[in-house]
Scaffold this motif. Structure first.
Motif, mmCIF file in Angstrom:
data_model
loop_
_atom_site.group_PDB
_atom_site.id
_atom_site.type_symbol
_atom_site.label_atom_id
_atom_site.label_comp_id
_atom_site.label_asym_id
_atom_site.label_seq_id
_atom_site.Cartn_x
_atom_site.Cartn_y
_atom_site.Cartn_z
ATOM 1 N N ASP A 21 0.821 -1.208 0.000
ATOM 2 C CA ASP A 21 0.000 0.000 0.000
ATOM 3 C C ASP A 21 0.856 1.259 0.000
ATOM 4 N N MET A 22 1.988 1.186 0.704
ATOM 5 C CA MET A 22 2.903 2.322 0.757
ATOM 6 C C MET A 22 3.474 2.610 -0.635
ATOM 7 N N VAL A 23 3.850 1.567 -1.361
ATOM 8 C CA VAL A 23 4.406 1.743 -2.695
ATOM 9 C C VAL A 23 3.366 2.345 -3.635
ATOM 10 N N LYS A 24 2.116 1.920 -3.497
ATOM 11 C CA LYS A 24 1.052 2.486 -4.332
ATOM 12 C C LYS A 24 0.858 3.970 -4.047
ATOM 13 N N ARG A 25 0.951 4.348 -2.793
ATOM 14 C CA ARG A 25 0.716 5.741 -2.411
ATOM 15 C C ARG A 25 1.921 6.632 -2.719
ATOM 16 N N PHE A 26 3.132 6.071 -2.581
ATOM 17 C CA PHE A 26 4.355 6.857 -2.800
ATOM 18 C C PHE A 26 5.270 6.125 -3.795
ATOM 19 N N VAL B 52 11.109 2.324 -1.693
ATOM 20 C CA VAL B 52 12.173 1.391 -2.100
ATOM 21 C C VAL B 52 12.863 0.807 -0.874
ATOM 22 N N ASP B 53 13.128 1.642 0.126
ATOM 23 C CA ASP B 53 13.813 1.165 1.332
ATOM 24 C C ASP B 53 12.949 0.174 2.103
ATOM 25 N N LEU B 54 11.644 0.407 2.139
ATOM 26 C CA LEU B 54 10.749 -0.505 2.847
ATOM 27 C C LEU B 54 10.675 -1.857 2.134
ATOM 28 N N GLU C 76 7.107 -8.344 -7.683
ATOM 29 C CA GLU C 76 6.932 -7.812 -9.040
ATOM 30 C C GLU C 76 5.828 -6.758 -9.125
ATOM 31 N N PRO C 77 4.656 -6.962 -8.499
ATOM 32 C CA PRO C 77 3.645 -5.897 -8.550
ATOM 33 C C PRO C 77 4.133 -4.595 -7.924
#
Length: 361
Positions: free
Chosen positions: A164-169, A176-178, A193-194
């Protein structure tokens, strides 16, 4: 005129390549706080080496760190309290343990940030750039979700949170770090991959992502069913030879482990649960031990109640089978289909059950 334009462009390109992030961390602690120094540690780059550590004195309740870094990085700040004569070093006021990050700050080196510690030693933050904003959102979201998450949620909690974090940011280094949690060792393509596809082009081309992207591609290939599993023969607990070829026609999990490997032993109940769930549908497990002591190997098999065939050549990490399958650490496993093709690798926890459910109808 064209020469001047070309020269201007030539001078600009190196400047872009050497772009730096400027940070200014200003800290305040209560007047009655006993800390005399602040230590800030952070990765100086994305090469995976040792952390840099900066130390500064706390004067009149204030301290400051200023500098530049290649790109915003997550930093940890610790307040240091002088130890009593002959006593142990203390990083938390009163030397308490398990105090919920007391006297510790976590933030991104990203612009000007004010870090204020309250009388209980808990830090609050103000300022910073978009990376700090992303990190603060993650911290708040993690705290909020953890209140309703159960102990059984385990890794799934972080998988959903980071996705969810990657989708938002998608254009944040924080995202990337998370993702490090899922890219530092074995990579599950269905999970990573997603996230990779969601990242911005800038982040996909960042140094850290470019370092692990080849392993994502390799993991995808290992799931594709195009690679033939190397055949081997090793003796079982009775000294009788067992060949992987004898498992043809079944799905078989070649499970690399050892009696001395704590994570392996912790994963054994999960493998056992998968075995019990799918054994009636043409699924088998072949345990390949990297032990060098037969007694300890047999004892571990009995203790963990492992019912499947076990083999070992007692060569530990010099085992030929380990080399055949390019195993660099354990636990590790390879899922082989009835035709002898590899259709999964390093499937642990829920990912093992998911892949088996996909393959075995």
């Amino acid at each position: 005129m064209k020469r001047l334009a070309a020269l201007s462009l030539a001078l600009t390109i190196p400047a872009i390549g050497l772009a730096q992030t400027v940070y200014d961390i200003r800290g305040i602690i209560p007047a009655n706080h006993k800390a005399t120094k602040a230590v800030m540690s952070y990765p100086p780059d994305d090469k995976g080496g040792e952390y840099a550590a900066d130390t500064t004195a706390i004067i009149d309740g204030k301290f400051r760190f200023k500098g530049t870094i290649g790109r915003p990085q997550l930093a940890e700040l610790n307040l240091i309290i002088p130890r009593p004569a002959g006593g142990p070093r203390q990083r938390s006021q009163g030397g308490e343990e398990g105090n919920n990050m007391k006297n510790v700050g976590l933030f991104y080196l990203d612009g000007t940030i004010d870090v204020t510690f309250d009388t209980a030693g808990m830090a609050s933050y103000r300022g910073g750039g978009k990376e700090q904003d992303a990190w603060m959102f993650y911290s708040a979201e993690a705290a909020a979700r953890s209140k309703t998450a159960g102990a059984a949620d385990g890794m799934r909690f972080y998988e959903e949170l980071v996705a969810d974090m990657v989708k938002r940011f998608p254009d944040a280094y924080a995202s990337v770090d998370l993702m490090d949690l899922f890219t530092q060792s074995s990579i599950q393509p269905g999970l990573v991959e997603p996230m990779y596809n969601t990242l911005s082009k800038r982040m996909q081309n960042s140094e850290k992502v470019l370092r692990w992207k080849p392993r994502l591609d390799q993991a995808k290939e290992a799931m594709s069913g195009t690679i033939t599993a190397p055949v081997f023969t090793i003796n079982d607990i009775e000294g009788k030879p067992v060949s992987l070829a004898s498992y043809k026609g079944n799905y078989v999990l070649v499970d690399f482990w050892a009696s001395w490997c704590v994570p392996c032993r912790a994963e054994n109940p999960n493998v056992l649960a998968a075995y019990e769930k799918f054994k009636g549908k043409g699924f088998k497990v072949l345990g390949v031990s990297l032990d060098d002591n037969k007694d300890r190997w047999l004892k571990a098999i009995a203790e963990d109640k492992l019912p499947w065939k076990q083999v070992c050549d007692f060569k530990a990490f010099k085992s030929e089978v380990k080399e055949l399958y390019d195993i660099t650490s354990i636990p590790a496993n390879v899922l082989v289909d009835p035709n002898g093709k590899i259709v999964g690798k390093d499937l642990r926890g829920e990912h093992l059950h998911q892949r088996l459910a996909e393959m075995i109808k």
